[in-house]
Scaffold this active site. Structure first.
Site: not given
Length: 194
Positions: A98, A115, A166
């Site tokens: 990620h 994030d 991501c």
């Protein structure tokens, strides 16, 4: 620059693919080129964008903070700017599978972790705070106390709706943070950004 961008890296820009380190590093290099021009023109915040290996060398690879691992990475001759004159340092963060983005906002005296899945990694910001303190002491002979700087994990940011975008979110967070502009993109914009 000494960046390698292969056919495989180009293929990872396709829909449903995870971005590679090289994808992220290439984009960070482009952001640095723009940032240097903006610094010369005194247009917007002065920024420096690290590469994807920075945090690994600083602490993640050994699980122990080691400033000496990155001490020479930010010499003006190497990066084209004086790091201690930057308003922000933007760092891509790889969390095994990620991508995220961390920002040391020197001007505002805060550390921010972006994030796209709204996770938090306190260790990233703590090690980044420690690096800022050590970097300013080493390069500018300035005691910068980062211990009281707020550590922020914003929730009102664009979020991803799948398991593979991501990296694109991380580079867009980096770009927007570097421009000091609103993060007004969404999951629907990802195919265009790719």
């Amino acid at each position: 620059k000494n960046l390698r961008f292969t056919v495989q890296d180009a293929m990872s820009l396709g829909p449903g693919e995870w971005l590679t380190d090289e994808n992220i590093n290439f984009f960070m290099s482009l952001l640095n080129d723009r940032a240097r021009r903006r610094i010369e023109q005194k247009d917007g915040p002065a920024c420096y964008f690290t590469n994807t290996f920075f945090l690994n060398k600083l602490y993640k690879g050994t699980r122990k903070y080691e400033y000496s691992g990155v001490r020479t990475w930010t010499r003006p001759k190497k990066i084209g700017v004086e790091i201690t004159k930057c308003d922000k340092v933007v760092v891509p963060v790889h969390q095994q599978v990620h991508w995220c983005c961390a920002v040391a906002d020197i001007k505002r005296k805060e550390l921010v972790y972006y994030d796209s899945m709204l996770g938090k990694d306190q260790a990233v910001l703590e090690n980044l705070a420690r690096w800022v303190k050590d970097e300013w002491k080493d390069k500018a002979k300035v005691d910068l106390d980062t211990s009281k700087w707020p550590r922020k994990f914003p929730k009102d940011i664009p979020t991803q709706e799948n398991g593979y975008d991501c990296g694109v979110f991380a580079v867009k967070f980096a770009e927007c943070a570097g421009l000091d502009c609103e993060m007004d993109f969404s999951q629907q914009d990802m195919p265009l950004f790719r």
